[in-house]
Design an enzyme around this catalytic site. Structure first.
Site, PDB file in Angstrom:
ATOM      1  N   HIS A 149      -1.725  -0.340  -9.763  1.00  0.00           N
ATOM      2  CA  HIS A 149      -2.294  -1.071  -8.681  1.00  0.00           C
ATOM      3  C   HIS A 149      -2.820  -2.494  -9.334  1.00  0.00           C
ATOM      4  O   HIS A 149      -4.021  -2.923  -9.466  1.00  0.00           O
ATOM      5  CB  HIS A 149      -3.250  -0.611  -7.855  1.00  0.00           C
ATOM      6  CG  HIS A 149      -3.673  -1.273  -6.626  1.00  0.00           C
ATOM      7  ND1 HIS A 149      -3.957  -0.552  -5.267  1.00  0.00           N
ATOM      8  CD2 HIS A 149      -3.398  -2.606  -6.310  1.00  0.00           C
ATOM      9  CE1 HIS A 149      -4.075  -1.333  -4.448  1.00  0.00           C
ATOM     10  NE2 HIS A 149      -3.926  -2.436  -4.792  1.00  0.00           N
ATOM     11  N   GLU A 175      -4.366   6.968  -4.500  1.00  0.00           N
ATOM     12  CA  GLU A 175      -4.546   6.604  -5.819  1.00  0.00           C
ATOM     13  C   GLU A 175      -5.893   7.209  -6.229  1.00  0.00           C
ATOM     14  O   GLU A 175      -6.902   7.290  -5.705  1.00  0.00           O
ATOM     15  CB  GLU A 175      -4.701   5.082  -5.873  1.00  0.00           C
ATOM     16  CG  GLU A 175      -3.293   4.542  -5.337  1.00  0.00           C
ATOM     17  CD  GLU A 175      -3.553   2.872  -5.292  1.00  0.00           C
ATOM     18  OE1 GLU A 175      -4.415   2.327  -5.608  1.00  0.00           O
ATOM     19  OE2 GLU A 175      -2.491   2.430  -4.874  1.00  0.00           O
ATOM     20  N   ARG A 182       1.039  -1.100  -0.229  1.00  0.00           N
ATOM     21  CA  ARG A 182      -0.027  -0.013   0.125  1.00  0.00           C
ATOM     22  C   ARG A 182       0.906   1.118  -0.172  1.00  0.00           C
ATOM     23  O   ARG A 182       2.237   1.416   0.674  1.00  0.00           O
ATOM     24  CB  ARG A 182      -0.712   0.202   1.372  1.00  0.00           C
ATOM     25  CG  ARG A 182      -2.055  -0.754   1.340  1.00  0.00           C
ATOM     26  CD  ARG A 182      -3.090  -0.402   0.164  1.00  0.00           C
ATOM     27  NE  ARG A 182      -4.462  -1.455   0.016  1.00  0.00           N
ATOM     28  CZ  ARG A 182      -4.358  -2.587  -0.412  1.00  0.00           C
ATOM     29  NH1 ARG A 182      -3.418  -3.069  -1.286  1.00  0.00           N
ATOM     30  NH2 ARG A 182      -5.594  -3.376  -0.356  1.00  0.00           N
TER      31      ARG A 182
HETATM   32  C1  GLV Z   1      -4.911  -5.601  -3.563  1.00  0.00           C
HETATM   33  O1  GLV Z   1      -4.533  -4.625  -3.270  1.00  0.00           O
HETATM   34  C2  GLV Z   1      -5.157  -6.315  -2.395  1.00  0.00           C
HETATM   35  O2  GLV Z   1      -5.138  -5.926  -1.227  1.00  0.00           O
HETATM   36  O3  GLV Z   1      -5.736  -7.583  -2.611  1.00  0.00           O
END
Ligand code: GLV
Length: 343
Positions: A289, A271, A242
């Site tokens: 992402h 984001e 993250r």
């Molecule tokens: C994606 O970012 C997840 O947390 O699966």
């Protein structure tokens, strides 16, 4: 016949839609950007469950928009987009999808490490821009991976999957993890010669660093100015976890001022906003992402979310409860009641 009502933020594969449809009426919202809170609230108003994604912020106000909301099935392993204590306080079950995306995410982290060190995107641009004149001995050089040290921050499922790949590339592994020492450390030593160190030592001694911990109050800003200052000038930082785990402004400044070697980033603090300065840097590889963006993986994540809803309303404990304390007798009775009214 009255059915349960489920809001699906995003789409569902046909087979999964049919499975869920057996007990529920589904409303889909296939959106490409974050929905305004008011819109999620009105969509959720008459729903018993929701399938959400990292894009969707499920705040207490959103939860309060539906009197009958019982399950939030977050189609992701991370659940920082859902306010868990608020859900718990309201007796709403929250589930996530761990396990099925470990390999895909670890693959992407390795792809970003290779792309950044071996300058793949920069080299691709070089050819497309018609700059290539022929083989040159010193063209697009980058560091070897073999024999270097990778620091892994977070040794959960994804961290371990990444360690396996790192080992295959001949990297020495050091790592840091939060939970107290236990047999996992000796297992990791046995499997990958991986050595547990503290975060300071990891920052000082790694040639490359890959982040694999969840975002929570303990890890927000974990990699800040002080940690970046400790890194080697050639260190390449990879983040598929993250964005907010790293102090993004400090990272940008270290990259712009060439205080570290580069970065491969799949995630960002806010984001889809990506700091302008990063767009101009050749030593940075940016992707939107897509850590788990493989066909089979995404199917399994959706399946896990659907199964969580089906289990909860059938009185079976869902496999991946984020707030297991909510799975108590009262909730089970309430779910059974909703299900029987929906027959
Ligand atoms: C994606 O970012 C997840 O947390 O699966």
């Amino acid at each position: 016949m009255k059915k349960l009502k489920v809001l699906v933020l995003g789409q569902l594969d046909r087979a999964l839609a049919e499975k869920l449809n057996a007990i529920a009426e589904i409303e889909y919202v296939d959106r490409e950007e974050r929905l305004p809170e008011e819109q999620i609230k009105s969509l959720l108003a008459d729903k018993d469950a929701v399938i959400s994604e990292p894009l969707d912020t499920i705040s207490s106000a959103v939860m309060d928009s539906s009197k009958q909301l019982r399950v939030i099935a977050n189609r992701a392993v991370g659940f920082d987009n859902v306010h868990i204590p608020d859900a718990t306080q309201r007796g709403i079950l929250v589930t996530n999808t761990p396990g099925v995306l470990d390999a895909a995410t670890a693959d992407l982290a390795m792809a970003l490490l290779l792309a950044t060190t071996r300058r793949i995107c920069e080299a691709d641009r070089y050819i497309r821009e018609g700059k290539w004149t022929g083989f040159q001995n010193d063209l697009m050089l980058g560091p070897d991976l073999w024999g270097k040290t990778i620091g892994i921050v977070g040794m959960g499922r994804i961290g371990k999957a990444f360690a396996k790949r790192a080992r295959a590339f001949g990297l020495k592994i050091i790592y840091t993890r939060f939970s107290p020492k236990d047999k996992i450390d000796s297992q990791l030593w046995g499997d990958y010669d991986a050595v547990r160190v503290d975060l300071d030592d990891l920052c000082k001694n790694s040639d490359f660093i890959s982040i694999h911990c969840p975002l929570n109050s303990q890890t927000k800003g974990l990699i800040g100015q002080a940690q970046l200052d400790q890194m080697k000038p050639q260190c390449v930082l990879i983040n598929t976890a993250r964005g907010a785990i790293i102090d993004e402004q400090a990272l940008v400044s270290h990259l712009v001022n060439k205080k570290i070697g580069g970065a491969g980033l799949d995630v960002f603090a806010d984001e889809p906003n990506v700091p302008e300065e990063l767009l101009k840097l050749d030593n940075v590889v940016l992707v939107p992402h897509i850590g788990s963006a493989c066909f089979e993986t995404r199917f399994q994540m959706a399946e896990s979310a659907v199964d969580s809803i089906l289990s909860a309303f059938s009185g079976q404990r869902p496999n991946h409860l984020v707030n297991p304390e909510v799975w108590n007798e009262r909730t089970q009775n309430e779910l059974a009641q909703v299900k029987s009214e929906a027959r």
